[in-house]
Design a protein around this motif. Structure first.
Motif, PDB file in Angstrom:
ATOM      1  N   PRO A   8      19.121 -98.224  -1.421  1.00  0.00           N
ATOM      2  CA  PRO A   8      19.542 -98.959   0.132  1.00  0.00           C
ATOM      3  C   PRO A   8      19.350 -97.895   0.990  1.00  0.00           C
ATOM      4  O   PRO A   8      19.478 -96.687   0.717  1.00  0.00           O
ATOM      5  N   PRO A   9      18.841 -97.952   2.390  1.00  0.00           N
ATOM      6  CA  PRO A   9      18.812 -97.020   3.255  1.00  0.00           C
ATOM      7  C   PRO A   9      20.017 -96.111   3.448  1.00  0.00           C
ATOM      8  O   PRO A   9      21.202 -96.660   3.358  1.00  0.00           O
ATOM      9  N   VAL A  10      19.689 -94.917   3.613  1.00  0.00           N
ATOM     10  CA  VAL A  10      20.789 -93.963   3.877  1.00  0.00           C
ATOM     11  C   VAL A  10      21.267 -94.054   5.271  1.00  0.00           C
ATOM     12  O   VAL A  10      20.369 -93.941   6.104  1.00  0.00           O
ATOM     13  N   ARG A  11      22.766 -94.215   5.643  1.00  0.00           N
ATOM     14  CA  ARG A  11      22.695 -94.443   7.041  1.00  0.00           C
ATOM     15  C   ARG A  11      23.899 -93.133   7.336  1.00  0.00           C
ATOM     16  O   ARG A  11      24.704 -92.850   6.607  1.00  0.00           O
ATOM     17  N   HIS A  12      23.507 -92.744   8.483  1.00  0.00           N
ATOM     18  CA  HIS A  12      24.272 -91.577   8.832  1.00  0.00           C
ATOM     19  C   HIS A  12      25.611 -92.043   9.363  1.00  0.00           C
ATOM     20  O   HIS A  12      25.655 -93.378   9.972  1.00  0.00           O
ATOM     21  N   PRO A  13      26.994 -91.571   9.076  1.00  0.00           N
ATOM     22  CA  PRO A  13      28.177 -92.173   9.463  1.00  0.00           C
ATOM     23  C   PRO A  13      28.301 -92.500  10.932  1.00  0.00           C
ATOM     24  O   PRO A  13      28.986 -93.280  11.542  1.00  0.00           O
ATOM     25  N   ASP A  14      27.493 -91.444  11.913  1.00  0.00           N
ATOM     26  CA  ASP A  14      27.380 -91.788  13.392  1.00  0.00           C
ATOM     27  C   ASP A  14      26.308 -92.480  13.934  1.00  0.00           C
ATOM     28  O   ASP A  14      26.153 -92.505  15.101  1.00  0.00           O
ATOM     29  N   ALA A  15      25.765 -93.346  13.007  1.00  0.00           N
ATOM     30  CA  ALA A  15      24.746 -94.197  13.587  1.00  0.00           C
ATOM     31  C   ALA A  15      24.905 -95.368  14.411  1.00  0.00           C
ATOM     32  O   ALA A  15      26.046 -95.763  14.122  1.00  0.00           O
ATOM     33  N   TYR A  16      24.366 -95.648  15.386  1.00  0.00           N
ATOM     34  CA  TYR A  16      24.689 -96.741  16.192  1.00  0.00           C
ATOM     35  C   TYR A  16      23.061 -97.273  16.741  1.00  0.00           C
ATOM     36  O   TYR A  16      22.203 -96.372  16.788  1.00  0.00           O
ATOM     37  N   ALA A  17      23.316 -98.586  17.271  1.00  0.00           N
ATOM     38  CA  ALA A  17      22.064 -98.976  18.004  1.00  0.00           C
ATOM     39  C   ALA A  17      22.259 -98.941  19.298  1.00  0.00           C
ATOM     40  O   ALA A  17      23.208 -99.229  19.825  1.00  0.00           O
ATOM     41  N   VAL A  18      21.121 -98.724  20.214  1.00  0.00           N
ATOM     42  CA  VAL A  18      21.361 -98.911  21.808  1.00  0.00           C
ATOM     43  C   VAL A  18      20.558-100.352  21.816  1.00  0.00           C
ATOM     44  O   VAL A  18      19.389-100.228  21.670  1.00  0.00           O
ATOM     45  N   VAL A  19      20.999-101.132  22.617  1.00  0.00           N
ATOM     46  CA  VAL A  19      20.435-102.187  22.915  1.00  0.00           C
ATOM     47  C   VAL A  19      20.244-102.652  24.372  1.00  0.00           C
ATOM     48  O   VAL A  19      21.407-102.558  25.106  1.00  0.00           O
ATOM     49  N   VAL A  20      19.218-102.866  24.939  1.00  0.00           N
ATOM     50  CA  VAL A  20      19.053-103.153  26.316  1.00  0.00           C
ATOM     51  C   VAL A  20      19.029-104.578  26.447  1.00  0.00           C
ATOM     52  O   VAL A  20      17.889-105.192  25.807  1.00  0.00           O
ATOM     53  N   ALA A  21      19.774-105.442  27.085  1.00  0.00           N
ATOM     54  CA  ALA A  21      19.991-106.840  26.939  1.00  0.00           C
ATOM     55  C   ALA A  21      20.764-107.361  28.208  1.00  0.00           C
ATOM     56  O   ALA A  21      21.337-106.377  28.803  1.00  0.00           O
ATOM     57  N   ASP A  22      20.389-108.597  28.644  1.00  0.00           N
ATOM     58  CA  ASP A  22      21.397-109.212  29.894  1.00  0.00           C
ATOM     59  C   ASP A  22      22.397-109.746  29.209  1.00  0.00           C
ATOM     60  O   ASP A  22      23.433-109.636  30.067  1.00  0.00           O
ATOM     61  N   THR A  23      22.782-109.980  28.182  1.00  0.00           N
ATOM     62  CA  THR A  23      23.903-110.672  27.839  1.00  0.00           C
ATOM     63  C   THR A  23      24.594-110.313  26.466  1.00  0.00           C
ATOM     64  O   THR A  23      23.739-109.802  25.557  1.00  0.00           O
ATOM     65  N   VAL A  24      25.689-110.407  26.202  1.00  0.00           N
ATOM     66  CA  VAL A  24      26.160-110.174  24.828  1.00  0.00           C
ATOM     67  C   VAL A  24      25.641-111.513  23.841  1.00  0.00           C
ATOM     68  O   VAL A  24      25.195-110.989  22.549  1.00  0.00           O
ATOM     69  N   ASP A  25      25.136-112.500  24.500  1.00  0.00           N
ATOM     70  CA  ASP A  25      24.653-113.517  23.276  1.00  0.00           C
ATOM     71  C   ASP A  25      23.473-112.695  22.917  1.00  0.00           C
ATOM     72  O   ASP A  25      22.825-113.029  21.617  1.00  0.00           O
ATOM     73  N   ASP A  26      22.551-112.251  23.881  1.00  0.00           N
ATOM     74  CA  ASP A  26      21.235-111.443  23.387  1.00  0.00           C
ATOM     75  C   ASP A  26      21.484-110.549  22.122  1.00  0.00           C
ATOM     76  O   ASP A  26      20.679-110.406  21.225  1.00  0.00           O
ATOM     77  N   VAL A  27      22.586-109.916  22.294  1.00  0.00           N
ATOM     78  CA  VAL A  27      22.820-108.765  21.374  1.00  0.00           C
ATOM     79  C   VAL A  27      23.316-109.501  20.018  1.00  0.00           C
ATOM     80  O   VAL A  27      22.712-108.902  18.942  1.00  0.00           O
ATOM     81  N   GLU A  28      23.864-110.358  20.132  1.00  0.00           N
ATOM     82  CA  GLU A  28      24.417-111.049  18.807  1.00  0.00           C
ATOM     83  C   GLU A  28      23.246-111.670  17.925  1.00  0.00           C
ATOM     84  O   GLU A  28      23.204-111.608  16.774  1.00  0.00           O
ATOM     85  N   HIS A  29      22.348-112.405  18.970  1.00  0.00           N
ATOM     86  CA  HIS A  29      20.982-112.765  18.478  1.00  0.00           C
ATOM     87  C   HIS A  29      20.240-111.718  17.635  1.00  0.00           C
ATOM     88  O   HIS A  29      19.628-111.900  16.540  1.00  0.00           O
ATOM     89  N   LEU A  30      20.217-110.652  18.415  1.00  0.00           N
ATOM     90  CA  LEU A  30      19.440-109.595  17.721  1.00  0.00           C
ATOM     91  C   LEU A  30      19.893-108.959  16.584  1.00  0.00           C
ATOM     92  O   LEU A  30      19.383-108.645  15.384  1.00  0.00           O
ATOM     93  N   ASN A  31      21.435-108.857  16.373  1.00  0.00           N
ATOM     94  CA  ASN A  31      22.257-108.410  15.266  1.00  0.00           C
ATOM     95  C   ASN A  31      21.731-109.207  14.207  1.00  0.00           C
ATOM     96  O   ASN A  31      21.740-108.931  12.843  1.00  0.00           O
ATOM     97  N   GLU A  32      21.680-110.569  14.434  1.00  0.00           N
ATOM     98  CA  GLU A  32      21.455-111.549  13.317  1.00  0.00           C
ATOM     99  C   GLU A  32      19.884-111.506  12.798  1.00  0.00           C
ATOM    100  O   GLU A  32      19.632-111.280  11.595  1.00  0.00           O
ATOM    101  N   LEU A  33      18.936-111.273  13.756  1.00  0.00           N
ATOM    102  CA  LEU A  33      17.685-111.028  13.244  1.00  0.00           C
ATOM    103  C   LEU A  33      17.473-109.614  12.503  1.00  0.00           C
ATOM    104  O   LEU A  33      16.794-109.797  11.481  1.00  0.00           O
ATOM    105  N   LEU A  34      18.340-108.753  12.836  1.00  0.00           N
ATOM    106  CA  LEU A  34      18.272-107.332  12.212  1.00  0.00           C
ATOM    107  C   LEU A  34      19.170-107.398  10.995  1.00  0.00           C
ATOM    108  O   LEU A  34      18.947-106.351  10.067  1.00  0.00           O
TER     109      LEU A  34
END
Length: 171
Positions: A8-34
């Motif tokens: 499995p990919p090694v994840r740094h404990p401080d990793a996060y994703a920066v998402v440029v989006a208009d709405t929270v719905d866009d972020v949730e959709h992107l999270n589902e895709l990823l």
């Protein structure tokens, strides 16, 4: 014979994703895709992402800039909203940004290179056909909403807002 299993990919404990989006719905959709369970930082635009990545403090939420006004059109760039006679217009963040940039111009005309830099956030890679396409969509939306403020082209140079013509007063 060796069997290779994918780690499995090694994840740094401080990793996060920066998402440029208009709405929270866009972020949730992107999270589902990823298929991601990373913490997500939602930003309005690339400028906000850059400020956060550079460690600049967020703007004071109490002191918002005054809305931009042209006729009965009110543009609130910090909220990515535009209103006509107080009624919100259905515009994208880019369309609102384009209107705001045009409304901010003291000299009236904004050159194409300025628009690319200020609205699209790039110094190259966006040509005038992209701008004209965006303006065509924005003009259509403004017309459908009954907005009497137009966008005028200055051939070979740029764009400007065209406030409604004043009706001569009857004396």
């Amino acid at each position: 014979m060796s069997t290779h299993t994918q780690e499995p990919p090694v994840r740094h404990p401080d990793a996060y994703a920066v998402v440029v989006a208009d709405t929270v719905d866009d972020v949730e959709h992107l999270n589902e895709l990823l298929h991601s369970n990373l913490p997500v930082l939602l930003v309005r635009d690339l400028d906000q992402a850059r400020r956060l990545m550079d460690g600049d403090p967020p703007a004071d939420p109490v002191r918002r800039p005054a809305p931009l006004r042209v006729s009965h059109l009110e543009i609130r760039p910090d909220e990515q909203r535009a209103l006509w006679h107080g009624v919100p217009l259905e515009l994208t963040a880019q369309e609102t940004g384009l209107l705001a940039r045009l409304a901010r111009e003291d000299t009236g005309v904004v050159s194409f290179p300025q628009l690319v830099r200020d609205v699209w956030g790039a110094s190259c890679g966006v040509d005038t056909t992209v701008i004209h396409s965006a303006v065509r969509r924005l003009r259509r939306k403004l017309e459908q909403a009954g907005v009497d403020v137009g966008i005028a082209s200055v051939r070979g140079y740029g764009l400007r807002l065209a406030p409604p013509a004043r009706k001569p007063s009857a004396n």
